[in-house]
Write a protein that holds these residues in place. Structure first.
Motif, PDB file in Angstrom:
ATOM      1  N   THR A 213       0.781  -1.279  -0.051  1.00 37.18           N
ATOM      2  CA  THR A 213       0.023  -0.083   0.067  1.00 37.18           C
ATOM      3  C   THR A 213       0.996   1.214  -0.112  1.00 37.18           C
ATOM      4  O   THR A 213       1.751   1.486   0.867  1.00 37.18           O
ATOM      5  CB  THR A 213      -0.921  -0.037   1.311  1.00 37.18           C
ATOM      6  N   PRO A 214       0.650   2.194  -0.692  1.00 40.19           N
ATOM      7  CA  PRO A 214       1.423   3.257  -0.890  1.00 40.19           C
ATOM      8  C   PRO A 214       1.371   4.402   0.353  1.00 40.19           C
ATOM      9  O   PRO A 214       0.276   4.257   0.858  1.00 40.19           O
ATOM     10  CB  PRO A 214       0.748   4.304  -2.096  1.00 40.19           C
ATOM     11  N   TYR A 215       2.422   4.673   0.680  1.00 44.16           N
ATOM     12  CA  TYR A 215       2.477   5.645   1.964  1.00 44.16           C
ATOM     13  C   TYR A 215       2.011   7.027   1.764  1.00 44.16           C
ATOM     14  O   TYR A 215       1.766   7.417   0.674  1.00 44.16           O
ATOM     15  CB  TYR A 215       3.938   5.824   2.357  1.00 44.16           C
ATOM     16  N   LEU A 216       1.228   7.526   2.799  1.00 43.82           N
ATOM     17  CA  LEU A 216       0.355   8.805   2.661  1.00 43.82           C
ATOM     18  C   LEU A 216       0.772   9.562   4.282  1.00 43.82           C
ATOM     19  O   LEU A 216       0.339   8.991   5.085  1.00 43.82           O
ATOM     20  CB  LEU A 216      -0.826   8.751   2.704  1.00 43.82           C
ATOM     21  N   TRP A 217       1.524  10.745   3.872  1.00 48.08           N
ATOM     22  CA  TRP A 217       1.941  11.560   5.170  1.00 48.08           C
ATOM     23  C   TRP A 217       0.494  11.739   5.896  1.00 48.08           C
ATOM     24  O   TRP A 217      -0.553  12.062   5.284  1.00 48.08           O
ATOM     25  CB  TRP A 217       2.378  12.657   4.595  1.00 48.08           C
ATOM     26  N   GLY A 218       0.372  11.510   7.090  1.00 46.55           N
ATOM     27  CA  GLY A 218      -1.051  11.691   7.859  1.00 46.55           C
ATOM     28  C   GLY A 218      -1.863  10.504   7.507  1.00 46.55           C
ATOM     29  O   GLY A 218      -3.030  10.822   8.315  1.00 46.55           O
ATOM     30  N   GLY A 219      -1.653   9.497   6.920  1.00 45.46           N
ATOM     31  CA  GLY A 219      -2.600   8.682   6.522  1.00 45.46           C
ATOM     32  C   GLY A 219      -3.163   7.617   7.504  1.00 45.46           C
ATOM     33  O   GLY A 219      -2.307   7.391   8.312  1.00 45.46           O
ATOM     34  N   GLU A 220      -4.310   7.373   8.016  1.00 46.87           N
ATOM     35  CA  GLU A 220      -4.941   6.563   9.062  1.00 46.87           C
ATOM     36  C   GLU A 220      -5.693   5.417   8.188  1.00 46.87           C
ATOM     37  O   GLU A 220      -6.352   4.654   9.223  1.00 46.87           O
ATOM     38  CB  GLU A 220      -5.642   7.360   9.907  1.00 46.87           C
ATOM     39  N   GLY A 221      -5.612   5.123   7.001  1.00 49.24           N
ATOM     40  CA  GLY A 221      -6.362   4.125   6.400  1.00 49.24           C
ATOM     41  C   GLY A 221      -7.929   4.421   6.083  1.00 49.24           C
ATOM     42  O   GLY A 221      -8.694   3.477   5.673  1.00 49.24           O
ATOM     43  N   ALA A 222      -8.177   5.757   6.274  1.00 54.18           N
ATOM     44  CA  ALA A 222      -9.488   5.905   5.835  1.00 54.18           C
ATOM     45  C   ALA A 222      -9.733   6.043   4.353  1.00 54.18           C
ATOM     46  O   ALA A 222      -8.916   6.028   3.482  1.00 54.18           O
ATOM     47  CB  ALA A 222      -9.900   7.419   6.295  1.00 54.18           C
ATOM     48  N   ALA A 223     -11.231   5.731   3.892  1.00 54.95           N
ATOM     49  CA  ALA A 223     -11.594   5.444   2.472  1.00 54.95           C
ATOM     50  C   ALA A 223     -11.194   6.668   1.797  1.00 54.95           C
ATOM     51  O   ALA A 223     -10.780   6.519   0.423  1.00 54.95           O
ATOM     52  CB  ALA A 223     -13.066   5.083   2.602  1.00 54.95           C
ATOM     53  N   GLU A 224     -11.310   7.730   2.404  1.00 51.83           N
ATOM     54  CA  GLU A 224     -10.870   8.951   1.685  1.00 51.83           C
ATOM     55  C   GLU A 224      -9.721   9.185   1.461  1.00 51.83           C
ATOM     56  O   GLU A 224      -9.102  10.177   0.693  1.00 51.83           O
ATOM     57  CB  GLU A 224     -11.595  10.224   2.102  1.00 51.83           C
ATOM     58  N   GLN A 225      -8.851   8.512   1.972  1.00 53.70           N
ATOM     59  CA  GLN A 225      -7.225   8.638   2.026  1.00 53.70           C
ATOM     60  C   GLN A 225      -7.017   7.244   0.987  1.00 53.70           C
ATOM     61  O   GLN A 225      -5.801   7.311   0.871  1.00 53.70           O
ATOM     62  CB  GLN A 225      -6.487   8.568   3.358  1.00 53.70           C
ATOM     63  N   GLY A 226      -7.635   6.599   0.467  1.00 50.45           N
ATOM     64  CA  GLY A 226      -7.469   5.597  -0.426  1.00 50.45           C
ATOM     65  C   GLY A 226      -6.787   4.544   0.325  1.00 50.45           C
ATOM     66  O   GLY A 226      -6.061   3.608  -0.033  1.00 50.45           O
ATOM     67  N   GLY A 227      -7.183   4.403   1.656  1.00 45.23           N
ATOM     68  CA  GLY A 227      -6.781   3.272   2.595  1.00 45.23           C
ATOM     69  C   GLY A 227      -5.279   3.171   2.736  1.00 45.23           C
ATOM     70  O   GLY A 227      -4.669   2.413   3.223  1.00 45.23           O
ATOM     71  N   ARG A 228      -4.697   4.353   2.482  1.00 42.22           N
ATOM     72  CA  ARG A 228      -3.209   4.588   2.937  1.00 42.22           C
ATOM     73  C   ARG A 228      -3.005   5.028   4.290  1.00 42.22           C
ATOM     74  O   ARG A 228      -3.467   5.628   4.961  1.00 42.22           O
ATOM     75  CB  ARG A 228      -2.618   5.609   1.874  1.00 42.22           C
ATOM     76  N   PHE A 229      -1.327   4.749   4.643  1.00 39.33           N
ATOM     77  CA  PHE A 229      -0.964   5.020   5.936  1.00 39.33           C
ATOM     78  C   PHE A 229       0.203   5.872   5.809  1.00 39.33           C
ATOM     79  O   PHE A 229       1.067   5.631   5.038  1.00 39.33           O
ATOM     80  CB  PHE A 229      -1.043   3.711   6.970  1.00 39.33           C
ATOM     81  N   ASP A 230       0.513   6.564   7.061  1.00 38.93           N
ATOM     82  CA  ASP A 230       2.051   6.872   7.515  1.00 38.93           C
ATOM     83  C   ASP A 230       2.192   5.943   8.499  1.00 38.93           C
ATOM     84  O   ASP A 230       1.688   4.807   8.871  1.00 38.93           O
ATOM     85  CB  ASP A 230       2.156   8.330   7.956  1.00 38.93           C
TER      86      ASP A 230
END
Length: 333
Positions: A213-230
């Motif tokens: 899964t691609p990294y996202l700064w501030g990501g918590e896995g939310a649907a609106e974040q595309g399921g991404r995480f930091d």
């Protein structure tokens, strides 16, 4: 944690089958360990107390038998999160959160400069220890654990502890004592083996399901974040799946349980990396250990959740997250 982190030597060519065998093998060993967390120690865990306050906590935490450096550290962290300028809604002030009226009678000149300054940690930390030990004397003849009774007196007053013959049946006081004693484990250097948690395997399984899964700064896995995480979003979500609610950022997650040494690591332990190896507040990255010197982590912008080695120059230490340890953490620090 919402900070960019780059690690050299990413795990290349590690097959999923190998890692699963590694994890299973370590759990077989862990399952054969005898039960029993090691007894508490009067020494502090590596970097658990910010370097600026470590010597004060170590010295004044040994002021009386009912107190210890780890217990004093747990109180200070619970009260202020090591913030020497914080003011509570009740007008409790500074790193030790003294109310001015209490400070007037119990504040001491800890650094000997001729002033009793409620905002100065060099006065406030010694004053907190002194006040604890004064309360311990008041309740020394009360049955039960001396440290528990001291903490209860701090919260509810010595008279109530004496009248109740121990920690009084007041939910706020009982919860206060439990929180501090649980949090104490996060500041004490363990002297023997630390048992694995039952939730560790589930946390690993969640992290494994997010590999690639691609990294996202501030990501918590939310649907609106595309399921991404930091990094800390991933560890928080992994342990939330198994009923342990971790804080959002990595340097607070470090306080969610006791700290196994490098040679005590087991799968599921949280592993941390810091720009200052003497200070947990400088932690900038976290991953979930899977065994064999590797973790699953969300490394940085442009990368994906993957396996990475933990033995890097900025490796700080580890935490075996526990439900009680996580519940003990203050909600805002």
């Amino acid at each position: 944690m919402r900070k960019v982190w780059v690690i050299g030597g990413a795990a290349v060519g590690l097959g999923m089958g190998f890692v699963m065998l590694l994890v299973i093998g370590v759990y077989v060993v862990a399952g054969n360990l005898l039960n029993g967390v090691g007894a508490g120690s009067r020494a502090l865990a590596q970097g658990a107390v910010p370097a600026a306050y470590k010597s004060l906590v170590q010295k004044w935490g040994n002021l009386c038998p009912a107190l210890s450096p780890a217990l004093l550290a747990a109180q200070l962290y619970q009260e202020s999160g090591w913030n020497p300028t914080v003011v509570s809604p009740a007008d409790a002030r500074g790193i030790a959160q003294f109310i001015p009226s209490t400070w007037a009678t119990h504040g001491i000149d800890g650094n000997g400069d001729g002033k009793r300054d409620i905002w100065d940690p060099n006065d406030a930390i010694p004053s907190a220890a002194s006040y604890d030990c004064e309360l311990a004397k008041y309740v020394k003849d009360v049955p039960g654990n001396a440290s528990d009774n001291m903490l209860a007196a701090y919260n509810a007053g010595a008279y109530r502890v004496i009248k109740a013959g121990g920690v009084p049946a007041i939910s706020e006081t009982q919860n206060y004592v439990k929180r501090i004693r649980s949090l104490e484990q996060s500041f004490a250097a363990p002297v023997s083996r630390i048992d694995p948690t039952q939730q560790a395997a589930g946390a690993i399984a969640f992290a494994q399901s997010k590999l690639g899964t691609p990294y996202l700064w501030g990501g918590e896995g939310a649907a609106e974040q595309g399921g991404r995480f930091d990094c800390s979003g991933l560890t928080q979500a992994a342990y939330a799946k198994v009923g342990i609610t971790l804080p959002r950022v990595a340097n607070d997650q470090y306080n969610a349980g006791p700290h196994p040494s490098r040679d005590q690591l087991l799968p599921g332990d949280l592993v941390f990396f810091s720009t200052d190896l003497s200070d947990s507040r400088a932690i900038h990255h976290v991953g979930i250990y899977v065994g064999g010197g590797y973790m699953i982590d969300a490394p940085r912008t442009g990368a994906v959740i993957r396996f990475d080695p933990i033995d890097t120059p900025d490796y700080f230490g580890a935490t075996r997250a526990t439900e009680d340890g996580a519940k003990a953490l203050p909600t805002t620090i």
